[in-house]
Scaffold this active site. Structure first.
Site, PDB file in Angstrom:
ATOM      1  N   GLU A  72      47.029 -37.007 -16.199  1.00 18.87           N
ATOM      2  CA  GLU A  72      47.337 -38.091 -17.132  1.00 18.87           C
ATOM      3  C   GLU A  72      47.741 -37.542 -18.499  1.00 18.87           C
ATOM      4  O   GLU A  72      48.785 -37.923 -19.052  1.00 18.87           O
ATOM      5  CB  GLU A  72      46.129 -39.017 -17.302  1.00 18.87           C
ATOM      6  CG  GLU A  72      46.372 -40.121 -18.323  1.00 18.87           C
ATOM      7  CD  GLU A  72      45.133 -40.939 -18.641  1.00 18.87           C
ATOM      8  OE1 GLU A  72      45.272 -42.013 -19.244  1.00 18.87           O
ATOM      9  OE2 GLU A  72      44.015 -40.486 -18.298  1.00 18.87           O
ATOM     10  N   ARG A 108      75.281 -35.322 -43.544  1.00 17.19           N
ATOM     11  CA  ARG A 108      75.067 -36.094 -44.769  1.00 17.19           C
ATOM     12  C   ARG A 108      75.216 -35.191 -45.998  1.00 17.19           C
ATOM     13  O   ARG A 108      74.545 -34.145 -46.084  1.00 17.19           O
ATOM     14  CB  ARG A 108      73.676 -36.720 -44.743  1.00 17.19           C
ATOM     15  CG  ARG A 108      73.230 -37.417 -46.015  1.00 17.19           C
ATOM     16  CD  ARG A 108      74.011 -38.678 -46.281  1.00 17.19           C
ATOM     17  NE  ARG A 108      73.368 -39.458 -47.342  1.00 17.19           N
ATOM     18  CZ  ARG A 108      73.921 -40.518 -47.918  1.00 17.19           C
ATOM     19  NH1 ARG A 108      75.141 -40.913 -47.522  1.00 17.19           N
ATOM     20  NH2 ARG A 108      73.295 -41.178 -48.857  1.00 17.19           N
ATOM     21  N   GLN A 164      66.723 -26.317 -49.745  1.00 13.67           N
ATOM     22  CA  GLN A 164      65.553 -25.587 -49.249  1.00 13.67           C
ATOM     23  C   GLN A 164      64.416 -26.524 -48.847  1.00 13.67           C
ATOM     24  O   GLN A 164      63.723 -26.279 -47.844  1.00 13.67           O
ATOM     25  CB  GLN A 164      65.063 -24.603 -50.307  1.00 13.67           C
ATOM     26  CG  GLN A 164      63.952 -23.685 -49.812  1.00 13.67           C
ATOM     27  CD  GLN A 164      63.446 -22.770 -50.899  1.00 13.67           C
ATOM     28  OE1 GLN A 164      62.760 -23.216 -51.818  1.00 13.67           O
ATOM     29  NE2 GLN A 164      63.791 -21.490 -50.810  1.00 13.67           N
TER      30      GLN A 164
END
Length: 377
Positions: A238, A264, A275
């Site tokens: 699971e 962008r 940075q």
């Protein structure tokens, strides 16, 4: 390390997802704009390819692989944003049938799952979430079987499932974890009502209401009053399946972020060249690599010895993958600014999908508690 065959399998799933769910228009059409995270037609196509049973035994229609193959498929469909939400619950649910079910139950449920049927598992109740021992839904023994009364909640894909693996209380004696029993509840059985719970993720989870719901004695999965140890035996699978799924979603959120910051521009240059963002992405990439190594290391250990229980390692995999996925999505939205919040981009759906992953299948707090207790704390 994955084998050449496992790499080829992953690439085939990637190709399938790109072909069928590679564009936003395709995904919207398949999921009714995200309201239905499972598309039966696409799921049937995967069944025909033999992929749903990649990690299931050949005797029940599977390909004979193991946990690694199951993890690969879960990860890759999550990365590809393919609306195949029934896979996770199905693979979690079939585990107890394989380990404890009768041959007839295996032929019906496991073979069905390999062939495209959706399966569900129901443990939680309004008053029993992390504390599963608080289950009150009652199964009373009667002539020929059991009558079940009570309410279950947060049952993923119950509205799609052929069967629901339901945990109910058959005894109140002894340890509070004792007296629980697993039942195979067929869809549409008299006395069962399935009611959807509206969520940010669309039609995913349900309340179950059981009113004098009769099940024959052969509906018991495993031993009466032994559901708790049976559940514990399945925690490896699971948690690994959930971890692999969120690893895939995290990778997709990361790649979407990188693609955005490369394109962008602000102040005359791509924002990814700054940075502050570059370092954020470096940290996220490192976290993703750690999660990947952990998930597939645990999967390999399970494949090497399917009978072993790895509570610490499986909990680590689930904790690391889900928390990393949530962090990647939050950071991705921040780096995309307002565009990350719009439905035009996938980042807002990444955020919705990953935030809840630290809750279901055992919360992050529960995973940390299990890990801590494994050290005798």
């Amino acid at each position: 390390m994955k084998t050449a065959e496992q790499h080829a399998f992953a690439e085939a799933v990637d190709d399938f997802c790109r072909a069928h769910a590679g564009t936003r228009e395709q995904r919207d059409a398949l999921s009714e704009h995200g309201q239905h995270p499972h598309n039966p037609g696409l799921y049937a196509a995967c069944a025909r390819l033999g992929w749903l049973g990649a990690g299931l035994p050949e005797a029940y229609g599977g390909a004979g692989g193991g946990m690694t193959e199951t993890a690969i498929f879960a990860e890759r469909i999550a990365y590809g944003l393919a609306p195949l939400g029934g896979f996770v619950t199905s693979m979690v649910a079939v585990g107890p049938y394989l380990r404890f079910g009768t041959e007839q139950q295996r032929k019906s449920v496991v073979t069905g799952a390999a062939n495209g049927a959706v399966e569900a598992i129901s443990i939680s109740e309004p008053g029993a979430g992390s504390d599963a021992a608080a289950i009150r839904c009652r199964a009373e023994a009667v002539d020929g079987g059991y009558v079940i009364n009570g309410q279950k909640t947060w049952c993923s894909n119950a509205h799609l499932a052929d069967h629901i693996l339901l945990v109910a209380r058959t005894s109140t004696h002894g340890d509070r974890h004792a007296g629980l029993t697993m039942f195979c509840v067929p869809a549409g059985v008299a006395g069962l009502t399935v009611r959807g719970i509206p969520t940010m993720g669309g039609r995913e989870v349900n309340d179950l209401f059981l009113t004098n719901c009769f099940l024959p004695a052969d509906a018991v999965v495993g031993a009466v009053d032994r559901a708790w140890p049976q559940l514990m035996a399945g925690l490896n699978s699971e948690r690994l399946i959930l971890a692999a799924t969120m690893l895939g979603r995290a990778r997709r959120a990361f790649d979407d972020t990188v693609a955005y910051v490369r394109e962008r521009t602000q102040f005359g240059q791509p924002i990814g060249s700054f940075q502050a963002l570059r370092h954020r992405l470096a940290d996220l990439a490192t976290e993703l690599a750690c999660a990947d190594l952990l998930v597939y290391d645990v999967a390999a250990r399970v494949d090497a010895d399917p009978e072993t229980q790895l509570p610490r390692e499986a909990s680590m995999a689930k904790l690391k993958a889900t928390e990393t996925a949530k962090k990647v999505a939050i950071e991705g939205m921040q780096m995309m600014g307002g565009y990350g919040y719009t439905t035009e981009f996938d980042m807002e759906s990444h955020l919705r999908a990953t935030i809840v992953s630290t809750v279901y299948g055992g919360t992050s707090e529960i995973q940390r508690d299990i890990i801590g207790r494994s050290y005798g704390l």
